[in-house]
Design a protein around this motif. Structure first.
Motif, PDB file in Angstrom:
ATOM      1  N   CYS A 138       4.458   0.481   1.693  1.00 11.93           N
ATOM      2  CA  CYS A 138       4.411  -0.350   2.841  1.00 11.93           C
ATOM      3  C   CYS A 138       4.005  -1.776   2.171  1.00 11.93           C
ATOM      4  O   CYS A 138       3.300  -1.732   1.613  1.00 11.93           O
ATOM      5  CB  CYS A 138       3.460   0.225   3.934  1.00 11.93           C
ATOM      6  SG  CYS A 138       3.804   1.841   4.412  1.00 11.93           S
ATOM      7  N   TRP A 139       4.574  -2.592   2.963  1.00 10.42           N
ATOM      8  CA  TRP A 139       4.159  -4.138   2.824  1.00 10.42           C
ATOM      9  C   TRP A 139       3.499  -4.716   4.170  1.00 10.42           C
ATOM     10  O   TRP A 139       4.317  -4.292   5.357  1.00 10.42           O
ATOM     11  CB  TRP A 139       5.349  -4.799   2.495  1.00 10.42           C
ATOM     12  CG  TRP A 139       5.890  -4.795   1.085  1.00 10.42           C
ATOM     13  CD1 TRP A 139       5.580  -5.343   0.098  1.00 10.42           C
ATOM     14  CD2 TRP A 139       6.641  -3.806   0.721  1.00 10.42           C
ATOM     15  NE1 TRP A 139       5.861  -4.958  -1.161  1.00 10.42           N
ATOM     16  CE2 TRP A 139       6.873  -3.950  -0.799  1.00 10.42           C
ATOM     17  CE3 TRP A 139       7.531  -2.812   1.117  1.00 10.42           C
ATOM     18  CZ2 TRP A 139       7.969  -3.124  -1.231  1.00 10.42           C
ATOM     19  CZ3 TRP A 139       8.365  -2.091   0.471  1.00 10.42           C
ATOM     20  CH2 TRP A 139       8.657  -2.330  -0.858  1.00 10.42           C
ATOM     21  N   PHE A 166       0.654  -1.040   0.043  1.00  9.23           N
ATOM     22  CA  PHE A 166       0.120   0.021  -0.098  1.00  9.23           C
ATOM     23  C   PHE A 166       0.835   1.065  -0.072  1.00  9.23           C
ATOM     24  O   PHE A 166       2.157   1.249   0.191  1.00  9.23           O
ATOM     25  CB  PHE A 166      -0.779   0.047   1.169  1.00  9.23           C
ATOM     26  CG  PHE A 166      -1.443  -1.276   1.443  1.00  9.23           C
ATOM     27  CD1 PHE A 166      -2.967  -1.428   0.958  1.00  9.23           C
ATOM     28  CD2 PHE A 166      -1.013  -2.096   2.435  1.00  9.23           C
ATOM     29  CE1 PHE A 166      -3.402  -2.716   1.567  1.00  9.23           C
ATOM     30  CE2 PHE A 166      -1.580  -3.425   2.923  1.00  9.23           C
ATOM     31  CZ  PHE A 166      -2.784  -3.704   2.497  1.00  9.23           C
ATOM     32  N   GLU A 167       0.298   2.357  -0.494  1.00  9.23           N
ATOM     33  CA  GLU A 167       0.850   3.733  -0.115  1.00  9.23           C
ATOM     34  C   GLU A 167       0.071   4.581   0.922  1.00  9.23           C
ATOM     35  O   GLU A 167      -0.903   4.639   0.817  1.00  9.23           O
ATOM     36  CB  GLU A 167       1.130   4.495  -1.489  1.00  9.23           C
ATOM     37  CG  GLU A 167       2.068   3.948  -2.246  1.00  9.23           C
ATOM     38  CD  GLU A 167       2.643   5.210  -3.277  1.00  9.23           C
ATOM     39  OE1 GLU A 167       2.063   6.205  -3.362  1.00  9.23           O
ATOM     40  OE2 GLU A 167       3.156   5.122  -4.129  1.00  9.23           O
ATOM     41  N   LEU A 168       0.849   4.635   1.969  1.00  9.77           N
ATOM     42  CA  LEU A 168       0.136   5.298   3.032  1.00  9.77           C
ATOM     43  C   LEU A 168       0.821   6.381   3.627  1.00  9.77           C
ATOM     44  O   LEU A 168       2.042   6.457   3.617  1.00  9.77           O
ATOM     45  CB  LEU A 168       0.052   4.167   4.429  1.00  9.77           C
ATOM     46  CG  LEU A 168      -0.883   3.060   4.154  1.00  9.77           C
ATOM     47  CD1 LEU A 168      -0.820   2.115   5.254  1.00  9.77           C
ATOM     48  CD2 LEU A 168      -2.280   3.493   3.858  1.00  9.77           C
ATOM     49  N   ILE A 209       1.324  -0.112  11.041  1.00  8.77           N
ATOM     50  CA  ILE A 209       0.187   0.503  10.387  1.00  8.77           C
ATOM     51  C   ILE A 209      -1.049   0.531  11.260  1.00  8.77           C
ATOM     52  O   ILE A 209      -1.324  -0.668  11.722  1.00  8.77           O
ATOM     53  CB  ILE A 209      -0.275  -0.443   8.988  1.00  8.77           C
ATOM     54  CG1 ILE A 209       0.808  -0.256   7.952  1.00  8.77           C
ATOM     55  CG2 ILE A 209      -1.450   0.353   8.428  1.00  8.77           C
ATOM     56  CD1 ILE A 209       0.595  -1.118   6.682  1.00  8.77           C
ATOM     57  N   GLU A 210      -1.420   1.532  11.686  1.00  6.71           N
ATOM     58  CA  GLU A 210      -2.703   1.847  12.482  1.00  6.71           C
ATOM     59  C   GLU A 210      -3.609   2.708  11.778  1.00  6.71           C
ATOM     60  O   GLU A 210      -3.228   3.772  11.353  1.00  6.71           O
ATOM     61  CB  GLU A 210      -2.281   2.271  13.917  1.00  6.71           C
ATOM     62  CG  GLU A 210      -1.573   1.262  14.727  1.00  6.71           C
ATOM     63  CD  GLU A 210      -1.292   1.751  15.846  1.00  6.71           C
ATOM     64  OE1 GLU A 210      -1.500   1.127  17.095  1.00  6.71           O
ATOM     65  OE2 GLU A 210      -0.578   2.841  16.209  1.00  6.71           O
ATOM     66  N   GLY A 211      -4.820   2.213  11.444  1.00  6.96           N
ATOM     67  CA  GLY A 211      -5.892   3.234  10.853  1.00  6.96           C
ATOM     68  C   GLY A 211      -5.473   3.399   9.348  1.00  6.96           C
ATOM     69  O   GLY A 211      -4.978   2.233   8.608  1.00  6.96           O
ATOM     70  N   ASN A 212      -5.230   4.318   8.830  1.00  2.74           N
ATOM     71  CA  ASN A 212      -4.711   4.752   7.500  1.00  2.74           C
ATOM     72  C   ASN A 212      -3.580   5.511   7.805  1.00  2.74           C
ATOM     73  O   ASN A 212      -3.038   6.262   6.562  1.00  2.74           O
ATOM     74  CB  ASN A 212      -5.843   5.622   6.697  1.00  2.74           C
ATOM     75  CG  ASN A 212      -5.607   5.859   5.371  1.00  2.74           C
ATOM     76  OD1 ASN A 212      -5.488   4.669   4.917  1.00  2.74           O
ATOM     77  ND2 ASN A 212      -5.726   6.844   4.622  1.00  2.74           N
ATOM     78  N   GLU A 213      -2.633   5.200   8.672  1.00  2.00           N
ATOM     79  CA  GLU A 213      -1.227   5.878   8.613  1.00  2.00           C
ATOM     80  C   GLU A 213      -0.248   4.764   9.038  1.00  2.00           C
ATOM     81  O   GLU A 213      -0.613   3.610   9.395  1.00  2.00           O
ATOM     82  CB  GLU A 213      -1.276   6.904   9.721  1.00  2.00           C
ATOM     83  CG  GLU A 213      -1.943   8.147   9.538  1.00  2.00           C
ATOM     84  CD  GLU A 213      -1.921   9.230  10.716  1.00  2.00           C
ATOM     85  OE1 GLU A 213      -1.927  10.355  10.342  1.00  2.00           O
ATOM     86  OE2 GLU A 213      -2.057   8.806  11.664  1.00  2.00           O
ATOM     87  N   VAL A 214       0.942   5.120   8.773  1.00  2.00           N
ATOM     88  CA  VAL A 214       2.104   4.112   9.095  1.00  2.00           C
ATOM     89  C   VAL A 214       3.057   5.008  10.045  1.00  2.00           C
ATOM     90  O   VAL A 214       3.470   5.877   9.919  1.00  2.00           O
ATOM     91  CB  VAL A 214       2.753   3.733   7.904  1.00  2.00           C
ATOM     92  CG1 VAL A 214       3.312   4.906   6.901  1.00  2.00           C
ATOM     93  CG2 VAL A 214       3.907   2.801   8.235  1.00  2.00           C
TER      94      VAL A 214
END
Length: 387
Positions: free
Chosen positions: A383-384, A319-321, A341-346
């Protein structure tokens, strides 16, 4: 030394030999289909009710109840205008059935059913072949088998299925300082953990592996590689691939006729990665540090294992976060950072050393970040998801 992208392209370009095997449908989870699946029958195979209710013929709203049809009833029932059968979900509808009225929209009085819904033709009836028609292609070669695929194969009456075999994998670890968990440590010794880490990760990804530990001397390394390379499709060697006085793996691979495809990747961690082949067999020399070894398994080994198994050359879900907070990169190489990764952030985690497995355990992702760059909160990075 090559770039991350060059390393991935070199691995992905390798031709692989795939073997087929027959498995029971229930054993085939997470394998890839080796043959096209054509529907041997219609689904559904007969017209049936999608609801508990009343099968009716005529405009109503009042119908005479003339019987009851349960699921599994094989008799040939027939309706006349103004009649209804009490019917249950999945039961075969009678000949000339106009519609099924759901029971919540009916009431029964003196042997008749009175409906509150219009009997539109075909309402709440699942017709023969509505989902899949006999003779149509259902799945193509390379389809990954998940639980729903297993359910559909079972609904065709299939008990066995042709799949691509998974590769035989052997993991070798090196290091005289390493002792198995459960033994008493002496000064200067460490518990061997890489084998459990890597084998558990392989299991998590759907693969199994054999395991052997080898001594830190050239002859033992050379003989072990010769023995296990002959018996494996993919050989993974953890440790001994760098340039220390007791790193014998690269020389031992050369002695065994393994062709070097690349050695060393411009990245952190995991720079001393080796990839080679001998005939149809592949070899990865993984760094000995735990985090380095695991990163290389995720990024480079896993996609090749999937390709050999009949699937696409692709790794973990990526993903791209946006970054949860600003972060300054002080490394001199592109780096796979341990992240969460938590929610929509890294969030980039503390403890990025190549020997530090703790942040791999508490995090759930890898984040690829460029050397020397100052990242701001909200910047998007690749991110993976590891687990």
């Amino acid at each position: 030394m090559i770039s991350i992208q060059e390393a991935i392209e070199l691995i992905s370009s390798q031709s692989v030999e795939r073997q087929k095997q027959s498995l029971s449908v229930m054993e085939s989870l997470n394998y890839y289909l080796a043959d096209t699946i054509t529907a041997p029958l219609n689904l559904p195979s007969f017209d049936n009710s999608a609801m508990d209710g009343y099968a009716v013929l005529g405009e109503g709203p009042t119908y005479e109840i003339v019987g009851e049809i349960q699921a599994g009833d094989t008799r040939n029932h027939q309706l006349k205008p103004g009649q209804a059968f009490r019917i249950f979900t999945g039961a075969r509808v009678p000949k000339d059935c106009q519609a099924v009225i759901m029971q919540e929209k009916t009431r029964v009085e003196h042997g008749n059913v009175i409906t509150e819904d219009s009997p539109e033709p075909g309402k709440n009836i699942r017709y023969t072949g509505e989902q899949i028609k006999k003779g149509s292609e259902v799945f193509s070669t390379g389809q990954k088998i998940n639980s729903s695929v297993i359910g559909l194969l079972s609904s065709f009456g299939m008990t066995d299925v042709s799949v691509f075999s998974k590769p035989d994998i052997t993991l070798l670890t090196t290091g005289d300082e390493l002792v198995p968990p459960g033994q008493t440590l002496k000064e200067g010794q460490l518990y061997e953990s890489n084998s459990n880490t890597l084998r558990a990760t392989l299991n998590q990804l759907g693969f199994s592996s054999g395991y052997h530990h080898i001594r830190d001397d050239f002859d033992s390394t050379r003989k072990a590689i010769a023995h296990h390379l002959d018996r494996s499709d993919v050989l993974l060697i953890s440790g001994g691939i760098s340039v220390g006085d007791y790193d014998f793996v690269k020389k031992a691979l050369e002695e065994n006729g393994v062709e070097e495809i690349f050695y060393r990747v411009f990245q952190k961690p995991g720079k001393p990665l080796f990839f080679g082949k001998k005939g149809s067999k592949f070899v990865f020399g993984l760094p000995g540090n735990p985090a380095s070894s695991l990163v290389c398994l995720y990024v480079y080994v896993y996609p090749l294992l999937k390709k050999i198994s009949g699937g696409p050359f692709e790794g973990l879900n990526s993903f791209e976060l946006p970054l949860a907070s600003s972060f300054s990169m002080k490394t001199d190489r592109p780096s796979f950072m341990k992240a969460k990764i938590e929610g929509n952030e890294v969030q980039i985690l503390e403890g990025q050393g190549s020997s530090m497995l703790y942040t791999m355990a508490t995090g759930n992702a890898l984040a690829l970040m460029n050397e020397g760059k100052n990242y701001q909160k909200g910047d998007k990075i690749k991110c993976w998801l590891t687990h």
